[in-house]
Design a protein around this motif. Structure first.
Motif, mmCIF file in Angstrom:
data_model
loop_
_atom_site.group_PDB
_atom_site.id
_atom_site.type_symbol
_atom_site.label_atom_id
_atom_site.label_comp_id
_atom_site.label_asym_id
_atom_site.label_seq_id
_atom_site.Cartn_x
_atom_site.Cartn_y
_atom_site.Cartn_z
ATOM 1 N N ALA A 39 0.837 -1.310 0.175
ATOM 2 C CA ALA A 39 0.005 0.059 0.075
ATOM 3 C C ALA A 39 0.785 1.330 0.085
ATOM 4 O O ALA A 39 0.636 2.232 -0.707
ATOM 5 N N LEU A 40 1.847 1.394 0.739
ATOM 6 C CA LEU A 40 2.837 2.498 0.866
ATOM 7 C C LEU A 40 3.660 2.645 -0.518
ATOM 8 O O LEU A 40 3.789 3.801 -0.762
ATOM 9 N N ARG A 41 3.958 1.397 -1.272
ATOM 10 C CA ARG A 41 4.771 1.683 -2.333
ATOM 11 C C ARG A 41 3.304 2.278 -3.457
ATOM 12 O O ARG A 41 3.849 3.000 -4.372
ATOM 13 N N ALA A 42 2.207 1.765 -3.401
ATOM 14 C CA ALA A 42 1.314 2.248 -4.347
ATOM 15 C C ALA A 42 1.128 3.671 -4.086
ATOM 16 O O ALA A 42 0.868 4.241 -5.182
ATOM 17 N N VAL A 43 0.975 3.966 -2.977
ATOM 18 C CA VAL A 43 0.594 5.514 -2.835
ATOM 19 C C VAL A 43 1.983 6.410 -3.299
ATOM 20 O O VAL A 43 1.650 7.269 -3.965
ATOM 21 N N HIS A 44 3.256 6.093 -3.059
ATOM 22 C CA HIS A 44 4.301 6.614 -3.632
ATOM 23 C C HIS A 44 4.046 6.706 -5.185
ATOM 24 O O HIS A 44 4.399 7.644 -5.672
ATOM 25 N N GLU A 45 4.012 5.510 -5.587
ATOM 26 C CA GLU A 45 4.047 5.408 -7.096
ATOM 27 C C GLU A 45 2.801 6.173 -7.758
ATOM 28 O O GLU A 45 3.048 6.965 -8.828
ATOM 29 N N SER A 46 1.632 6.308 -6.921
ATOM 30 C CA SER A 46 0.495 7.215 -7.569
ATOM 31 C C SER A 46 0.979 8.701 -7.531
ATOM 32 O O SER A 46 0.704 9.276 -8.486
ATOM 33 N N ALA A 47 1.545 9.067 -6.431
ATOM 34 C CA ALA A 47 1.840 10.364 -6.165
ATOM 35 C C ALA A 47 3.102 10.829 -7.333
ATOM 36 O O ALA A 47 2.919 11.983 -7.970
ATOM 37 N N PHE A 48 3.946 9.966 -7.483
ATOM 38 C CA PHE A 48 4.924 10.054 -8.366
ATOM 39 C C PHE A 48 4.376 10.086 -9.988
ATOM 40 O O PHE A 48 4.814 10.998 -10.522
ATOM 41 N N THR A 50 1.615 11.234 -10.642
ATOM 42 C CA THR A 50 0.585 12.405 -10.873
ATOM 43 C C THR A 50 1.595 13.716 -11.246
ATOM 44 O O THR A 50 1.486 14.197 -12.038
ATOM 45 N N ALA A 51 2.718 13.590 -10.357
ATOM 46 C CA ALA A 51 3.787 14.544 -10.540
ATOM 47 C C ALA A 51 4.482 14.506 -11.894
ATOM 48 O O ALA A 51 4.673 15.362 -12.553
ATOM 49 N N PHE A 52 4.947 13.089 -12.368
ATOM 50 C CA PHE A 52 5.362 13.138 -13.785
ATOM 51 C C PHE A 52 4.450 13.553 -14.621
ATOM 52 O O PHE A 52 5.036 14.047 -15.490
ATOM 53 N N ARG A 53 3.129 13.231 -14.678
ATOM 54 C CA ARG A 53 2.356 13.641 -15.802
ATOM 55 C C ARG A 53 2.167 15.087 -15.683
ATOM 56 O O ARG A 53 2.137 15.755 -16.746
ATOM 57 N N ARG A 54 2.308 15.787 -14.713
ATOM 58 C CA ARG A 54 1.873 17.234 -14.584
ATOM 59 C C ARG A 54 3.374 17.822 -14.855
ATOM 60 O O ARG A 54 3.028 18.829 -15.965
ATOM 61 N N VAL A 55 4.391 17.355 -14.892
ATOM 62 C CA VAL A 55 5.759 18.130 -15.361
ATOM 63 C C VAL A 55 5.984 17.551 -16.706
ATOM 64 O O VAL A 55 6.360 18.441 -17.892
ATOM 65 N N VAL A 56 6.027 16.301 -17.205
ATOM 66 C CA VAL A 56 6.384 15.769 -18.594
ATOM 67 C C VAL A 56 5.157 15.860 -19.384
ATOM 68 O O VAL A 56 5.377 15.977 -20.781
#
Length: 85
Positions: A39-48, A50-56
């Motif tokens: 669950a912690l990895r999934a939350v981190h991947e989701s946040a990453f 989202t941030a990746f999509r926003r920037v790239v």
């Protein structure tokens, strides 16, 4: 380069801390638990993601897939333009 060195230092510090006990506690110990760690990895991947999509402007998976594709050949119009010259 300083950022990379800081990351390496952090990893070594976490390894040293985790090595002081057979079973780490807190969030570091939670990472080792199957359900909680996943669950912690999934939350981190989701946040990453989202941030990746926003920037790239694309998801990490789409970016990876596009990077793996071979270059496309020139369009017919470009080939015809080269043939005329």
């Amino acid at each position: 380069m300083q950022n990379h060195l800081a990351q390496i230092l952090l990893v070594h510090m976490l390894r040293a801390h985790a090595g002081q006990t057979d079973r780490p506690t807190g969030w570091l110990g939670a990472l080792n638990e199957d359900g909680i760690g996943a669950a912690l990895r999934a939350v981190h991947e989701s946040a990453f993601s989202t941030a990746f999509r926003r920037v790239v402007g694309t998801s990490p998976a789409q970016f990876r897939n596009q990077a793996r594709q071979p270059p496309r050949p020139a369009a017919n119009g470009n080939r015809r333009a080269r043939q005329r010259s």
